[in-house]
Design an enzyme around this catalytic site. Structure first.
Site, PDB file in Angstrom:
ATOM      1  N   ASP A   1     -26.067   5.139  18.405  1.00 33.32           N
ATOM      2  CA  ASP A   1     -25.422   6.029  17.418  1.00 33.32           C
ATOM      3  C   ASP A   1     -23.592   5.464  18.154  1.00 33.32           C
ATOM      4  OD1 ASP A   1     -23.392   8.570  17.053  1.00 33.32           O
ATOM      5  OD2 ASP A   1     -24.965   9.070  17.627  1.00 33.32           O
TER       6      ASP A   1
ATOM      7  N   ARG B   1     -18.017  25.429  24.010  1.00 27.56           N
ATOM      8  CA  ARG B   1     -19.448  24.883  24.316  1.00 27.56           C
ATOM      9  C   ARG B   1     -20.203  25.060  25.785  1.00 27.56           C
ATOM     10  NH1 ARG B   1     -20.899  20.980  20.677  1.00 27.56           N
ATOM     11  NH2 ARG B   1     -20.950  23.270  19.080  1.00 27.56           N
TER      12      ARG B   1
ATOM     13  N   LYS C   1     -15.078  10.022  12.831  1.00 25.16           N
ATOM     14  CA  LYS C   1     -14.806   9.455  13.946  1.00 25.16           C
ATOM     15  C   LYS C   1     -14.003   8.312  13.898  1.00 25.16           C
ATOM     16  CE  LYS C   1     -17.774  13.008  14.505  1.00 25.16           C
ATOM     17  NZ  LYS C   1     -19.620  13.420  14.478  1.00 25.16           N
TER      18      LYS C   1
ATOM     19  N   PHE D   1     -27.785  14.697  21.178  1.00 24.05           N
ATOM     20  CA  PHE D   1     -26.217  14.906  20.091  1.00 24.05           C
ATOM     21  C   PHE D   1     -27.270  15.866  19.107  1.00 24.05           C
ATOM     22  CE2 PHE D   1     -23.870  15.408  16.814  1.00 24.05           C
ATOM     23  CZ  PHE D   1     -22.603  16.075  16.703  1.00 24.05           C
ATOM     24  N   THR D   2     -26.342  17.360  18.461  1.00 20.69           N
ATOM     25  CA  THR D   2     -27.476  18.027  18.183  1.00 20.69           C
ATOM     26  C   THR D   2     -28.068  17.342  16.625  1.00 20.69           C
ATOM     27  OG1 THR D   2     -25.797  18.462  16.479  1.00 20.69           O
ATOM     28  CG2 THR D   2     -25.687  19.755  18.423  1.00 20.69           C
TER      29      THR D   2
ATOM     30  N   TYR E   1     -21.234   1.926 -10.771  1.00 22.06           N
ATOM     31  CA  TYR E   1     -22.772   3.128 -10.085  1.00 22.06           C
ATOM     32  C   TYR E   1     -23.194   2.223  -9.256  1.00 22.06           C
ATOM     33  CZ  TYR E   1     -26.591   6.155  -9.714  1.00 22.06           C
ATOM     34  OH  TYR E   1     -27.123   6.479  -9.122  1.00 22.06           O
TER      35      TYR E   1
ATOM     36  N   PHE F   1     -23.717  29.962  17.764  1.00 20.54           N
ATOM     37  CA  PHE F   1     -22.246  29.453  18.184  1.00 20.54           C
ATOM     38  C   PHE F   1     -21.519  29.728  16.003  1.00 20.54           C
ATOM     39  CE2 PHE F   1     -21.778  25.008  16.902  1.00 20.54           C
ATOM     40  CZ  PHE F   1     -22.921  24.471  16.635  1.00 20.54           C
TER      41      PHE F   1
HETATM   42  C1  LIG Z   1     -20.508  13.879  14.080  1.00 19.40           C
HETATM   43  C2  LIG Z   1     -21.846  12.930  15.459  1.00 19.40           C
HETATM   44  C3  LIG Z   1     -22.521  12.796  14.679  1.00 19.40           C
HETATM   45  C4  LIG Z   1     -23.213  13.304  13.433  1.00 19.40           C
HETATM   46  O1  LIG Z   1     -22.512  12.858  12.197  1.00 19.40           O
HETATM   47  P1  LIG Z   1     -21.486  13.732  10.545  1.00 19.40           P
HETATM   48  O2  LIG Z   1     -20.871  12.300  10.344  1.00 19.40           O
HETATM   49  O3  LIG Z   1     -20.792  14.738  10.901  1.00 19.40           O
HETATM   50  O4  LIG Z   1     -23.315  13.848  10.450  1.00 19.40           O
HETATM   51  C5  LIG Z   1     -23.707  12.633  15.530  1.00 19.40           C
HETATM   52  N1  LIG Z   1     -23.510  11.465  16.533  1.00 19.40           N
HETATM   53  C6  LIG Z   1     -22.727  11.911  16.819  1.00 19.40           C
HETATM   54  C7  LIG Z   1     -22.096  11.293  18.812  1.00 19.40           C
HETATM   55  C8  LIG Z   1     -21.352  12.583  16.494  1.00 19.40           C
HETATM   56  O5  LIG Z   1     -20.494  12.759  17.373  1.00 19.40           O
END
Ligand SMILES: *Cc1c(COP(=O)(O)O)cnc(C)c1O
Length: 477
Positions: free
Chosen positions: A217, A384, A260, A126-127, A74, A451
């Site tokens: 980011d 998109r 990613k 980004f969303t 833990y 979407f």
């Molecule tokens: C995927 C992504 C995120 C969010 O990450 P998650 O691991 O899906 O929560 C943030 N910024 C960018 C540019 C991304 O492509």
């Protein structure tokens, strides 16, 4: 070794996952059941799945071996210590807090730094990043260069920050109302476009002058490092690893989606250099994720991520990844299929507005194209365009974005050039008989992020297309 136009896979295949070969008749049924929305098709019904590059990576034998070394204590897991050491070495930040995904890190950062009424400038949104900023009372301000908004404009660093836009915002609202500048490397929504080292340095200098932090980011930072090596003369002789570390040195911290460029299927982290911010973050993470030494992750997953970071800076890995995108794009372009240029590091975007130029935007050209591509060959892609853009809350009308695109996203280390041949050929075949494709109408529209779950039906004929043949396949499906 002989040089080839596109570098061959820098790996060999030890484990295979069979994929479904479906008939056209089956796909017609699957597509109908899914309301002609590729998000609602099951994975097992897809032949080549290019929906996203998020969490779809193939891990290496070294990473899988690490999974068996998970220390699931833990507190104080040895895998956390390894991850911490690797992040310090490769990214150069002092503190790291693991989170369940990138958005977990975005949540912590936004809560810790943003006060209601603040402004957070960024190079295109980004969303999830923007949603967390707004949830905490900030207004997002787009400071990306104008070129980024033009699908056909060529620019080596289309993700760059426009320093004049940033300067202007600081003058207008005051530095004290800007908790940090959020710079994405690369910019996902602009098509995976990179930011130059020179631009990162300049942003840092400007922000330092005003006492504003820079938070990256870092989600696709290795792809960005590759483009810098390729396009920025001053960095041409540096290793990917050295470029990555220098990029990070122009920031005070970062959020990361490990799904990613860290080459894992789940996980993320938040980094910072500031001791006081770290102190507050390690208090907050307990509430939302877990102990600061695991955040939202299992020990084995932290081990896989540490090892993924080590592998991600290998030149041959990243060269091949970017080459796969370019290979697909070159094939499409040679056949006249309209795509977005320049090609980014994680996807190829079809320009659906030009592809189906006989369809009005209200008949959802990109959604229609994604549906037909699946029908044609079992290739799954993502819309998109107008569907993703949603509605204007005031007027209730659709947002009508300039870009109406279909994203062909390439997972890391998963598909071969032969798979990409199939993708290219399907797009080319469709393009050659594009005139026979009719649009769609939306028959179910959810209130949020439509979407994901919206449903459609093909139209028998298109409103704007007197010459179009009656719908050949979708209507009969
Ligand atoms: C995927 C992504 C995120 C969010 O990450 P998650 O691991 O899906 O929560 C943030 N910024 C960018 C540019 C991304 O492509």
């Amino acid at each position: 070794m002989p040089t080839t136009n596109y570098p061959a896979e820098p790996y060999k295949i030890k484990v295979v996952e069979p994929i479904a070969m479906t008939t056209r008749q089956e796909r017609e049924q699957y597509l109908k059941d899914a309301g002609y929305n590729t998000f609602l098709i099951n994975s097992e019904q897809c032949y080549i799945d290019l929906l996203t590059d998020s969490g779809t990576t193939a891990m290496s034998d070294y990473q899988w071996a690490g999974m068996m070394l998970g220390d699931e204590a833990y507190a104080g897991s040895k895998n956390f210590l390894h991850l911490q050491q690797v992040v310090r070495e490769y990214y150069g930040f002092k503190h790291i807090i693991p989170t369940h995904q990138g958005r977990g890190a975005e949540n912590l950062l936004s809560r810790l730094c943003i006060k209601p009424g603040d402004y957070v400038p960024g190079n295109m949104y980004f969303t999830t990043t923007r949603a967390h900023q707004e949830l905490n009372g900030a207004t997002f301000v787009d400071i990306i260069i104008d070129e980024a908004h033009d699908a056909q404009k060529d620019h080596p660093f289309k993700g760059n920050v426009d320093l004049n836009k940033l300067q202007k915002l600081i003058a207008e609202v005051g530095a004290e109302r800007i908790p940090y500048v959020c710079v994405a490397v690369t910019v996902n929504l602009a098509g995976g476009q990179p930011v130059s080292m020179e631009n990162l340095r300049a942003v840092k200098q400007l922000c330092e002058k005003h006492g504003i932090q820079v938070m990256l980011d870092a989600t696709r930072c290795v792809e960005n490092a590759y483009f810098i090596k390729e396009r920025e003369a001053a960095c041409a002789d540096m290793s990917i690893r050295a470029i990555l570390k220098q990029m990070m040195s122009y920031a005070d911290g970062c959020t990361m989606s490990g799904k990613k460029d860290c080459l894992v299927n789940i996980g993320g982290f938040l980094c910072m250099n500031d001791d006081e911010l770290y102190q507050r973050a390690s208090e907050l993470v307990v509430l939302f994720e877990g102990m600061p030494s695991y955040g939202g992750m299992a020990g084995r997953d932290m081990e896989a991520m540490a090892r993924g970071i080590e592998e991600s800076v290998d030149f041959h890995y990243i060269e091949h990844r970017v080459a796969q995108c370019r290979y697909l794009a070159d094939k499409l372009e040679a056949a006249g299929v309209p795509i977005v240029r320049p090609v980014g590091g994680h996807a190829v975007f079809l320009d659906a507005r030009a592809f189906l130029d006989h369809l009005p935007q209200d008949e959802f050209p990109a959604q229609t194209l994604a549906a037909h591509l699946y029908l044609e060959s079992g290739v799954r892609s993502m819309e998109r365009g107008i569907v993703s853009a949603g509605r204007n809350k005031q007027t209730g009308d659709h947002h009508r974005p300039k870009l109406e695109l279909v994203r062909l996203t390439i997972p890391r280390r998963v598909y071969t050039y032969a798979h990409l041949d199939v993708v290219a050929q399907s797009c080319i075949d469709l393009y050659q008989r594009r005139g026979s494709i009719t649009g769609m109408k939306m028959v179910y529209e959810p209130a949020f992020l439509r979407f994901f779950t919206a449903r459609f039906e093909p139209l028998p004929v298109s409103a704007k297309a007197p010459s179009a043949q009656p719908a050949e396949e979708l209507a009969t499906a």
